[in-house]
Each structure stands twice: as C-alpha cells, then as structure tokens.
Enzyme design. Structure first.
Site, PDB file in Angstrom:
ATOM      1  N   ASN A  15      21.454  -6.279 -13.825  1.00 64.62           N
ATOM      2  CA  ASN A  15      22.369  -5.137 -13.689  1.00 64.62           C
ATOM      3  C   ASN A  15      23.128  -5.420 -12.382  1.00 64.62           C
ATOM      4  OD1 ASN A  15      21.650  -1.513 -13.661  1.00 64.62           O
ATOM      5  ND2 ASN A  15      23.465  -2.605 -14.300  1.00 64.62           N
ATOM      6  N   CYS A  91      21.235   5.542  -9.913  1.00 62.19           N
ATOM      7  CA  CYS A  91      21.136   4.202 -10.500  1.00 62.19           C
ATOM      8  C   CYS A  91      19.838   3.584  -9.992  1.00 62.19           C
ATOM      9  CB  CYS A  91      22.334   3.348 -10.096  1.00 62.19           C
ATOM     10  SG  CYS A  91      22.188   1.648 -10.693  1.00 62.19           S
ATOM     11  N   GLU A 253      25.300   1.777 -21.364  1.00 62.83           N
ATOM     12  CA  GLU A 253      25.447   2.707 -20.234  1.00 62.83           C
ATOM     13  C   GLU A 253      26.774   3.460 -20.245  1.00 62.83           C
ATOM     14  OE1 GLU A 253      24.530   1.724 -16.221  1.00 62.83           O
ATOM     15  OE2 GLU A 253      23.037   0.240 -16.798  1.00 62.83           O
ATOM     16  N   ARG A 254      26.667   4.723 -19.931  1.00 63.51           N
ATOM     17  CA  ARG A 254      27.856   5.537 -19.651  1.00 63.51           C
ATOM     18  C   ARG A 254      28.669   4.840 -18.547  1.00 63.51           C
ATOM     19  NH1 ARG A 254      27.021  11.407 -16.757  1.00 63.51           N
ATOM     20  NH2 ARG A 254      26.130  10.052 -15.175  1.00 63.51           N
ATOM     21  N   CYS A 262      18.710  -1.268 -17.003  1.00 67.11           N
ATOM     22  CA  CYS A 262      19.103   0.036 -16.464  1.00 67.11           C
ATOM     23  C   CYS A 262      17.829   0.725 -15.965  1.00 67.11           C
ATOM     24  CB  CYS A 262      19.783   0.871 -17.550  1.00 67.11           C
ATOM     25  SG  CYS A 262      20.129   2.559 -17.047  1.00 67.11           S
ATOM     26  N   GLY A 263      17.716   0.902 -14.652  1.00 63.32           N
ATOM     27  CA  GLY A 263      16.467   1.423 -14.076  1.00 63.32           C
ATOM     28  C   GLY A 263      16.148   2.843 -14.506  1.00 63.32           C
TER      29      GLY A 263
HETATM   30  N1  LIG Z   1      25.728   4.283 -16.002  1.00 63.14           N
HETATM   31  C1  LIG Z   1      24.832   5.201 -15.360  1.00 63.14           C
HETATM   32  C2  LIG Z   1      24.635   4.913 -13.907  1.00 63.14           C
HETATM   33  C3  LIG Z   1      23.968   3.588 -13.618  1.00 63.14           C
HETATM   34  C4  LIG Z   1      22.520   3.508 -14.080  1.00 63.14           C
HETATM   35  C5  LIG Z   1      21.883   2.211 -13.636  1.00 63.14           C
HETATM   36  N2  LIG Z   1      22.322   1.037 -14.249  1.00 63.14           N
HETATM   37  C6  LIG Z   1      20.378   2.266 -13.452  1.00 63.14           C
HETATM   38  O1  LIG Z   1      19.815   1.200 -13.173  1.00 63.14           O
HETATM   39  O2  LIG Z   1      19.782   3.330 -13.493  1.00 63.14           O
HETATM   40  C7  LIG Z   1      25.346   6.634 -15.522  1.00 63.14           C
HETATM   41  O3  LIG Z   1      26.563   6.860 -15.626  1.00 63.14           O
HETATM   42  O4  LIG Z   1      24.520   7.548 -15.544  1.00 63.14           O
END
Ligand SMILES: N[C@@H](CCC[C@H](N)C(=O)O)C(=O)O
Length: 315
Positions: A15, A91, A253-254, A262-263
């Site tokens: 990521n 994130c 992901e949004r 994505c964590g």
């Molecule tokens: N795209 C997510 C934000 C990023 C999340 C991330 N990649 C993670 O590791 O949690 C959103 O818009 O909520």
C-alpha cells in the site's frame, strides 16, 4: 506549490504513499497536488499521500480533535489523503509507513511507543524490528475501538461476475463493507461457507477472491452515503482451540481503487471473521504480504511491515 521540494516514497505491504514532514505547517496540499503526486504516470505514484504535521496545522480539524491529540500525547498527526484528493479519516498501513518515516527522520524514538494523531483518534505504534512471517521493520499498531453493523446487511456485486455476496459494515474510523465469499474446505474444520453459524446471512454466489475483477468499483446496496472500502475474503484455515485463523483478502479502496493491502480493511476483515467464527487472531494474506490482526471486544491491533523506498527531489 503547497508541497515541499523533497518528498519520500514509502509503502506498507504494498500500500504505497508519497510522504513528507511539514513541521512548520506551510505545506498543506491541495486536492490537485495530491492527484498529481499520486499519479502513476505523470507523478510519483501512490495510493495516497501522507503529510506528517502538528495537529494545529491541519485545517479541517476541530478543537475537540486537536484536544484529543493533546490528551493522547500525540505531537504529530497523520494528515492522510486518498490518491483522488479526498480526505480519509484513517489509514492503518499509513500509520506504520509514516511512523517508520518519523523514526528515520529522528522525529520519533524507535525504542518508545509512538503516539500518532489521526482523524479517527490517537493510535499507538511500537516498533518490533524484523519478524517472520511479516517481514522487515514490523510495527504493531493499536488501532483502538471498532464497531460492527448487522451481519450480512449489504449486498455486494462485482463487475463481470455473476452472483453476489452479503456484506457486513465495519466502522474503523473509516467505513468498510466486508464480504466473505468462500472457505478453503481443504484446510478448515469448517466444511464450507454454509457450515458457519450465521451462514444464512452470508451465502455467496461470487467467484473465488482470486478471480474477481476489482479494476471496477464493486456495487454495494443499499448505498452508503460515506462511500466505502470493500473487502473480499476467503477463510483459509480455522483452529478454534488455538483461537487462530488464516484468511486471504482483496480490497477495493474508496478514493483509489484496488490496493495491494489495506490496514483498516484487514482489521474490518478480522472483526467480521471473529463475529462469524469466534476466533480472535488472524493471519491474513493480501497481495502485498501477510499481516496479523488481533481482536478483542475493546480494540483491534494490526501488525505488519513498512518500507521507505527513496527520497525524491521534485523539479
Ligand atoms: N481509502 C481509505 C483510506 C486508506 C485506508 C488504508 N489503505 C489503510 O491501510 O487502512 C478510505 O477512504 O477510507
């Protein structure tokens, strides 16, 4: 430009992020600048951008959020932006990448817990060094409290695939819908998805996780006003006696599309799997690596690696 001349490329289990420190608070990026830097063809490329700033220099924070940082001992704040320029509350992988960056720059002490402000509250990170099977520069993040919605309350469909899966909403500070689409019957005490206690709520007719086309945004109904990140999950192994399980996850992901990891999505996945199986500890494989998620009623913890790739001087 409201971005500094020198930025760093980092990633956490694939990521990837453009990151920089902004101790003086003069480099709050515009949405256009975020889109430019995260562009994989015309910019540096990244799933998101992270500015490490003091809470008072993050203009969208209200007084309560700034006070929460102070009470929680967070001198530094993770100002996270998705590749499309939108703000995100949290994130999980970003917390590890920006903490490694802070340690590298002498802004955090690797021997001490690091308290990092985020739009979803203060998170505490501990550096564990190299840990198999998770990799190099592994960090443990206390991701804090979570909330799960009604199991299977959403329908999730994927472009080009017939059928659908039931999705469960999980609030990790940011919004997730988790769709369990299958069980590896060879290695599970569970014979099939249908053998799970709440199978009636989860029946999936989607193809296996590995076969889904996530280049197109999955459809979730009913529609969530916040938009959402969507996780697709296969249960690979469950050892109920040891309270351990293994799963495979992919995510759309949004604000950026499919990512290698994505964590917050991994945490949402483990929380949903715990609700289905009663198992608290999960090793989850994503396209970017393996991470550990440990869930209790009160909180969820994420363990995985982070990497600093290189420093870039912008023209
Ligand atoms: N795209 C997510 C934000 C990023 C999340 C991330 N990649 C993670 O590791 O949690 C959103 O818009 O909520």
């Amino acid at each position: 430009m409201t971005i500094p001349q020198h930025v760093t490329k980092a990633h956490a289990t694939g990521n990837d992020f453009v990151v920089y420190a902004d101790p003086t608070g003069e480099f709050e990026p515009t949405a256009d600048e975020v889109r430019f830097l995260c562009d994989r063809h015309r910019g540096i490329g990244g799933d998101g951008l992270i500015r490490l700033a003091h809470p008072r220099a993050v203009s969208d924070l209200d007084e309560a959020q700034r006070a929460a940082c102070e009470t929680g001992g967070a001198v530094w704040f993770m100002d996270y932006r998705n590749a499309d320029g939108s703000l995100a509350e949290m994130c999980g992988n970003g917390t590890r990448a920006i903490t490694l960056f802070a340690m590298d720059r002498g802004l955090a002490d690797s021997g001490e817990p690091f308290r990092l402000g985020t739009r979803a509250g203060v998170k505490t990170l501990d550096s564990l060094g190299d840990v198999e099977p998770y990799g190099r520069d592994v960090l443990h993040v206390d991701m804090g409290a979570w909330r799960i919605g009604e199991l299977g309350a959403y329908e999730v469909a994927v472009a080009g695939a017939s059928g659908s899966a039931r999705g469960t909403f999980v609030d990790m500070g940011n919004p997730h819908v988790v769709a369990v689409t299958g069980v590896d019957v060879g290695s599970c005490a569970i014979g099939a998805l249908a053998d799970l206690p709440r199978a009636d709520l989860l029946d999936s007719t989607l193809p296996d996780v590995d076969d889904l086309d996530l280049t197109v945004k999955p459809r979730v109904s009913p529609v969530l006003e916040s938009d959402q990140n969507v996780e697709f999950v296969r249960i690979d192994a469950v050892n109920a006696d040891a309270h351990e399980g293994k799963a495979t996850m992919r995510v759309h992901e949004r604000g950026c599309g499919e990512t290698l990891s994505c964590g917050t999505g991994l945490c949402a996945t483990a929380i949903t799997l715990r609700a289905l199986t009663g198992v608290d500890h999960w090793d989850i494989t994503v396209r970017g690596g393996i991470l550990r998620v440990d869930v209790t009623d009160a909180n969820v913890a994420l363990t995985g690696s982070a990497t600093l790739v290189g420093d870039i001087a912008l023209r």
